[in-house]
Scaffold this motif. Structure first.
Motif, PDB file in Angstrom:
ATOM      1  N   ARG A 183       0.839  -1.197   0.000  1.00  0.00           N
ATOM      2  CA  ARG A 183       0.000   0.000   0.000  1.00  0.00           C
ATOM      3  C   ARG A 183       0.876   1.249   0.000  1.00  0.00           C
ATOM      4  O   ARG A 183       1.856   1.340   0.755  1.00  0.00           O
ATOM      5  CB  ARG A 183      -0.913  -0.001   1.227  1.00  0.00           C
ATOM      6  CG  ARG A 183      -1.870   1.187   1.313  1.00  0.00           C
ATOM      7  CD  ARG A 183      -3.028   1.036   0.345  1.00  0.00           C
ATOM      8  NE  ARG A 183      -3.919   2.180   0.465  1.00  0.00           N
ATOM      9  CZ  ARG A 183      -4.892   2.282   1.368  1.00  0.00           C
ATOM     10  NH1 ARG A 183      -5.084   1.300   2.237  1.00  0.00           N
ATOM     11  NH2 ARG A 183      -5.672   3.334   1.401  1.00  0.00           N
ATOM     12  N   LEU A 184       0.522   2.211  -0.845  1.00  0.00           N
ATOM     13  CA  LEU A 184       1.275   3.460  -0.931  1.00  0.00           C
ATOM     14  C   LEU A 184       0.481   4.617  -0.346  1.00  0.00           C
ATOM     15  O   LEU A 184      -0.757   4.566  -0.269  1.00  0.00           O
ATOM     16  CB  LEU A 184       1.617   3.767  -2.393  1.00  0.00           C
ATOM     17  CG  LEU A 184       2.519   2.764  -3.115  1.00  0.00           C
ATOM     18  CD1 LEU A 184       2.692   3.176  -4.564  1.00  0.00           C
ATOM     19  CD2 LEU A 184       3.874   2.639  -2.416  1.00  0.00           C
ATOM     20  N   HIS A 185       1.203   5.670   0.040  1.00  0.00           N
ATOM     21  CA  HIS A 185       0.605   6.865   0.602  1.00  0.00           C
ATOM     22  C   HIS A 185       1.075   8.083  -0.182  1.00  0.00           C
ATOM     23  O   HIS A 185       2.125   8.047  -0.836  1.00  0.00           O
ATOM     24  CB  HIS A 185       0.978   7.031   2.087  1.00  0.00           C
ATOM     25  CG  HIS A 185       0.608   5.844   2.918  1.00  0.00           C
ATOM     26  ND1 HIS A 185       1.368   4.691   2.947  1.00  0.00           N
ATOM     27  CD2 HIS A 185      -0.441   5.625   3.736  1.00  0.00           C
ATOM     28  CE1 HIS A 185       0.806   3.811   3.763  1.00  0.00           C
ATOM     29  NE2 HIS A 185      -0.294   4.349   4.252  1.00  0.00           N
ATOM     30  N   ASN A 186       0.317   9.143  -0.107  1.00  0.00           N
ATOM     31  CA  ASN A 186       0.678  10.380  -0.782  1.00  0.00           C
ATOM     32  C   ASN A 186       2.084  10.828  -0.363  1.00  0.00           C
ATOM     33  O   ASN A 186       2.383  10.942   0.820  1.00  0.00           O
ATOM     34  CB  ASN A 186      -0.348  11.464  -0.446  1.00  0.00           C
ATOM     35  CG  ASN A 186      -0.096  12.756  -1.205  1.00  0.00           C
ATOM     36  OD1 ASN A 186       0.436  12.740  -2.305  1.00  0.00           O
ATOM     37  ND2 ASN A 186      -0.477  13.873  -0.605  1.00  0.00           N
ATOM     38  N   GLY A 187       2.956  11.049  -1.350  1.00  0.00           N
ATOM     39  CA  GLY A 187       4.323  11.476  -1.063  1.00  0.00           C
ATOM     40  C   GLY A 187       5.326  10.354  -0.934  1.00  0.00           C
ATOM     41  O   GLY A 187       6.525  10.626  -0.779  1.00  0.00           O
ATOM     42  N   ASP A 188       4.873   9.097  -1.009  1.00  0.00           N
ATOM     43  CA  ASP A 188       5.807   7.973  -0.885  1.00  0.00           C
ATOM     44  C   ASP A 188       6.784   7.944  -2.061  1.00  0.00           C
ATOM     45  O   ASP A 188       6.398   8.165  -3.217  1.00  0.00           O
ATOM     46  CB  ASP A 188       5.050   6.649  -0.837  1.00  0.00           C
ATOM     47  CG  ASP A 188       4.563   6.311   0.561  1.00  0.00           C
ATOM     48  OD1 ASP A 188       4.870   7.085   1.490  1.00  0.00           O
ATOM     49  OD2 ASP A 188       3.884   5.278   0.726  1.00  0.00           O
ATOM     50  N   ALA A 189       8.028   7.628  -1.746  1.00  0.00           N
ATOM     51  CA  ALA A 189       9.059   7.488  -2.777  1.00  0.00           C
ATOM     52  C   ALA A 189       9.137   6.029  -3.210  1.00  0.00           C
ATOM     53  O   ALA A 189       8.939   5.105  -2.412  1.00  0.00           O
ATOM     54  CB  ALA A 189      10.407   7.945  -2.242  1.00  0.00           C
ATOM     55  N   MET A 190       9.419   5.818  -4.499  1.00  0.00           N
ATOM     56  CA  MET A 190       9.582   4.492  -5.073  1.00  0.00           C
ATOM     57  C   MET A 190      10.851   4.471  -5.910  1.00  0.00           C
ATOM     58  O   MET A 190      11.381   5.509  -6.281  1.00  0.00           O
ATOM     59  CB  MET A 190       8.391   4.140  -5.969  1.00  0.00           C
ATOM     60  CG  MET A 190       7.101   3.848  -5.241  1.00  0.00           C
ATOM     61  SD  MET A 190       5.702   4.107  -6.352  1.00  0.00           S
ATOM     62  CE  MET A 190       5.501   5.889  -6.209  1.00  0.00           C
ATOM     63  N   ARG A 191      11.286   3.243  -6.244  1.00  0.00           N
ATOM     64  CA  ARG A 191      12.407   3.102  -7.164  1.00  0.00           C
ATOM     65  C   ARG A 191      12.182   1.875  -8.025  1.00  0.00           C
ATOM     66  O   ARG A 191      11.887   0.787  -7.520  1.00  0.00           O
ATOM     67  CB  ARG A 191      13.728   2.981  -6.403  1.00  0.00           C
ATOM     68  CG  ARG A 191      14.946   3.165  -7.301  1.00  0.00           C
ATOM     69  CD  ARG A 191      16.229   3.334  -6.510  1.00  0.00           C
ATOM     70  NE  ARG A 191      16.683   2.079  -5.907  1.00  0.00           N
ATOM     71  CZ  ARG A 191      16.613   1.776  -4.631  1.00  0.00           C
ATOM     72  NH1 ARG A 191      16.096   2.665  -3.773  1.00  0.00           N
ATOM     73  NH2 ARG A 191      17.046   0.616  -4.166  1.00  0.00           N
ATOM     74  N   PHE A 192      12.275   2.086  -9.325  1.00  0.00           N
ATOM     75  CA  PHE A 192      12.147   1.001 -10.299  1.00  0.00           C
ATOM     76  C   PHE A 192      13.537   0.804 -10.912  1.00  0.00           C
ATOM     77  O   PHE A 192      13.989   1.642 -11.704  1.00  0.00           O
ATOM     78  CB  PHE A 192      11.125   1.365 -11.375  1.00  0.00           C
ATOM     79  CG  PHE A 192       9.795   1.797 -10.814  1.00  0.00           C
ATOM     80  CD1 PHE A 192       8.893   0.861 -10.336  1.00  0.00           C
ATOM     81  CD2 PHE A 192       9.466   3.145 -10.742  1.00  0.00           C
ATOM     82  CE1 PHE A 192       7.671   1.258  -9.809  1.00  0.00           C
ATOM     83  CE2 PHE A 192       8.252   3.547 -10.215  1.00  0.00           C
ATOM     84  CZ  PHE A 192       7.347   2.608  -9.743  1.00  0.00           C
ATOM     85  N   GLY A 193      14.219  -0.268 -10.504  1.00  0.00           N
ATOM     86  CA  GLY A 193      15.628  -0.366 -10.859  1.00  0.00           C
ATOM     87  C   GLY A 193      16.368   0.785 -10.206  1.00  0.00           C
ATOM     88  O   GLY A 193      16.359   0.934  -8.982  1.00  0.00           O
ATOM     89  N   SER A 194      16.999   1.639 -11.013  1.00  0.00           N
ATOM     90  CA  SER A 194      17.702   2.801 -10.467  1.00  0.00           C
ATOM     91  C   SER A 194      16.919   4.096 -10.641  1.00  0.00           C
ATOM     92  O   SER A 194      17.421   5.173 -10.319  1.00  0.00           O
ATOM     93  CB  SER A 194      19.071   2.945 -11.158  1.00  0.00           C
ATOM     94  OG  SER A 194      18.903   3.166 -12.553  1.00  0.00           O
ATOM     95  N   VAL A 195      15.683   4.005 -11.137  1.00  0.00           N
ATOM     96  CA  VAL A 195      14.885   5.194 -11.448  1.00  0.00           C
ATOM     97  C   VAL A 195      13.932   5.509 -10.292  1.00  0.00           C
ATOM     98  O   VAL A 195      13.108   4.673  -9.897  1.00  0.00           O
ATOM     99  CB  VAL A 195      14.078   4.998 -12.749  1.00  0.00           C
ATOM    100  CG1 VAL A 195      13.218   6.224 -13.029  1.00  0.00           C
ATOM    101  CG2 VAL A 195      15.027   4.730 -13.911  1.00  0.00           C
ATOM    102  N   GLY A 196      14.042   6.705  -9.762  1.00  0.00           N
ATOM    103  CA  GLY A 196      13.208   7.123  -8.651  1.00  0.00           C
ATOM    104  C   GLY A 196      11.906   7.765  -9.102  1.00  0.00           C
ATOM    105  O   GLY A 196      11.809   8.312 -10.205  1.00  0.00           O
ATOM    106  N   ALA A 197      10.882   7.693  -8.236  1.00  0.00           N
ATOM    107  CA  ALA A 197       9.581   8.290  -8.522  1.00  0.00           C
ATOM    108  C   ALA A 197       8.872   8.565  -7.204  1.00  0.00           C
ATOM    109  O   ALA A 197       9.247   8.033  -6.149  1.00  0.00           O
ATOM    110  CB  ALA A 197       8.740   7.369  -9.402  1.00  0.00           C
TER     111      ALA A 197
END
Length: 212
Positions: A183-197
């Motif tokens: 589950r994600l929340h508003n403002g949560d950081a993610m990373r797909f491989g080396s790419v941040g979002a």
């Protein structure tokens, strides 16, 4: 009615077939037929029943029905010889054979979700949003560390969840590697491989807590 199966969403209200959030063209009658078959799954409907429900009070030949089936198969990326979704029941009719689920009509459409990348932002649609290097993915990331179908962001009335799709370099929510639906929340950081979002959510109602 709105149904999700595999990476598709078919929506009778918006009159759309979406693949990974991207609109796939279907003629009006073909969309009607697909919704009908998915809604009646796994029951096989006779050709006579399909004629009656797709063309009420109008006579058409079986060739017209076969043309709609061929159109749907083309849109779904299958053939009559290698069917994945539509099953031909010889001398009877057709059936939808893949698992599907109906999406809630009460999902909160007032909240908008966005995935913010370094140089772009992508609006997330209700249902599945595929993240990957495949140009047809809803969130297209052209980076060598990102797999073609890297991860899935699922949006419904309860918020957003993140899943990894067996990517080579992994998916992270914050500092934790994603190994199951998260589950994600508003403002949560993610990373797909080396790419941040970052996930961003917005609601026109100032009293409503979003993506919490």
């Amino acid at each position: 009615m709105r149904f999700q199966f595999s990476n598709f969403i078919v929506d009778d209200e918006t009159r759309q077939l979406l693949r990974d959030g991207v609109d796939v063209h279907l003629s009006p009658k073909a969309l009607d037929l697909l919704v009908l078959l998915v809604g009646e799954r796994p029951r096989a409907l006779t050709k006579a029943d399909l004629h009656k429900r797709i063309w009420p009070k109008t006579f058409v030949s079986d060739a017209s029905l076969a043309m709609l089936i061929a159109e749907i198969r083309s849109a779904l990326g299958e053939t009559a010889r290698e069917p994945r979704f539509l099953r031909t029941v010889h001398r009877h009719g057709y059936a939808f054979q893949e698992s599907a689920r109906e999406l809630s009509a009460t999902a909160d459409a007032s909240t908008s979700y966005w995935l913010v990348l370094e140089s772009s932002q992508v609006a997330l649609l209700p249902g599945d949003n595929i993240v990957g290097r495949d140009p047809q993915a809803r969130v297209w990331i052209d980076a060598p560390s990102v797999s073609r179908r890297h991860a899935r962001l699922h949006v419904n009335g309860n918020g957003v969840t993140l899943e990894d799709l067996g990517s080579k370099n992994g998916t992270h929510a914050g500092d934790a590697r994603v190994t199951s639906a998260t589950r994600l929340h508003n403002g949560d950081a993610m990373r797909f491989g080396s790419v941040g979002a970052t996930l961003r959510a917005w609601s026109p109602d100032p009293t409503k807590s979003v993506a919490s």
